[in-house]
Design a protein around this motif. Structure first.
Motif, short mmCIF file in Angstrom:
data_model
loop_
_atom_site.label_atom_id
_atom_site.label_comp_id
_atom_site.label_asym_id
_atom_site.label_seq_id
_atom_site.Cartn_x
_atom_site.Cartn_y
_atom_site.Cartn_z
N ILE A 18 0.86 -1.18 0.00
CA ILE A 18 0.00 0.00 0.00
C ILE A 18 0.90 1.23 0.00
O ILE A 18 1.73 1.40 0.89
N GLU A 19 0.74 2.08 -1.01
CA GLU A 19 1.52 3.31 -1.07
C GLU A 19 0.94 4.34 -0.11
O GLU A 19 -0.27 4.59 -0.10
N VAL A 20 1.79 4.91 0.73
CA VAL A 20 1.36 5.96 1.66
C VAL A 20 1.30 7.25 0.84
O VAL A 20 2.32 7.86 0.53
N ALA A 21 0.08 7.64 0.48
CA ALA A 21 -0.12 8.69 -0.51
C ALA A 21 -0.30 10.09 0.06
O ALA A 21 -0.65 11.00 -0.67
N THR A 22 -0.07 10.25 1.35
CA THR A 22 -0.27 11.57 1.95
C THR A 22 0.84 11.88 2.95
O THR A 22 1.50 10.99 3.45
N ASN A 23 1.02 13.18 3.18
CA ASN A 23 2.02 13.62 4.16
C ASN A 23 1.37 14.35 5.34
O ASN A 23 2.01 15.15 6.00
N SER A 24 0.08 14.06 5.57
CA SER A 24 -0.60 14.70 6.70
C SER A 24 -1.69 13.78 7.25
O SER A 24 -2.13 12.85 6.58
N SER A 25 -2.13 14.09 8.45
CA SER A 25 -3.21 13.36 9.10
C SER A 25 -4.51 13.71 8.36
O SER A 25 -4.63 14.79 7.82
N THR A 105 7.11 12.67 3.12
CA THR A 105 6.87 12.97 1.71
C THR A 105 5.86 11.97 1.16
O THR A 105 6.05 10.76 1.32
N ALA A 106 4.82 12.46 0.53
CA ALA A 106 3.80 11.57 -0.04
C ALA A 106 4.40 10.69 -1.14
O ALA A 106 5.32 11.10 -1.85
N ASN A 107 3.91 9.47 -1.23
CA ASN A 107 4.25 8.52 -2.29
C ASN A 107 5.71 8.06 -2.28
O ASN A 107 6.24 7.66 -3.32
N LYS A 108 6.36 8.06 -1.11
CA LYS A 108 7.74 7.59 -1.01
C LYS A 108 7.88 6.37 -0.10
O LYS A 108 8.94 5.77 -0.03
N VAL A 109 6.82 6.03 0.63
CA VAL A 109 6.85 4.88 1.54
C VAL A 109 5.70 3.95 1.17
O VAL A 109 4.59 4.40 0.87
N SER A 110 5.98 2.65 1.17
CA SER A 110 4.92 1.67 0.98
C SER A 110 4.90 0.72 2.17
O SER A 110 5.92 0.51 2.84
N ILE A 111 3.72 0.18 2.45
CA ILE A 111 3.52 -0.71 3.59
C ILE A 111 2.94 -2.03 3.10
O ILE A 111 2.04 -2.05 2.26
#
Length: 121
Positions: A18-25, A105-111
């Protein structure tokens, strides 16, 4: 008698990362916990940083507003680390608890990960 089943993260398509697509809550939905009061989800998550700089990943564990719901990990470039070693969410019939995530940073980490669903009834 309790039963146990391994299931995919609800935020995943066919078990894929799952791509972490945001940099905020309130972040990207990773998994929605059980809606049955007697069920427990034991959640295992690994995070991979695809960026050339370190990323701070914030997991929002069951809520998005309380500071206590925010769990942080710094992930170095090109590194995959265990970020949730079997932490538990209990079922809630009125409002299922959700695990969300955001990073520096959005779209730089996946889980990626899995859930062991335990039916205690």
């Amino acid at each position: 008698m309790a039963t146990n089943a391994r299931i995919k993260l609800s935020g995943s398509t066919d078990g894929r990362p799952i791509e972490v697509a945001t940099n905020s809550s309130a972040g990207t939905t990773i998994h929605t916990g059980p809606s049955v009061n007697d069920d427990y989800d034991e959640i295992w998550l690994w995070a991979c940083n695809h960026n050339t700089a370190a990323e701070t990943l914030t997991l929002e564990w069951g809520g998005t507003t309380a500071t206590d719901d925010h769990l942080k990990a710094v992930i170095q470039p090109n590194e995959t680390v265990l970020v949730a070693p079997g932490w538990v969410l209990k079922g809630n019939s009125s409002t299922a608890l959700i695990v969300k995530a955001f990073s520096t940073t959005a779209n730089k980490v996946s889980i990626i990960g899995h859930v062991n669903r335990i039916d205690a009834a």
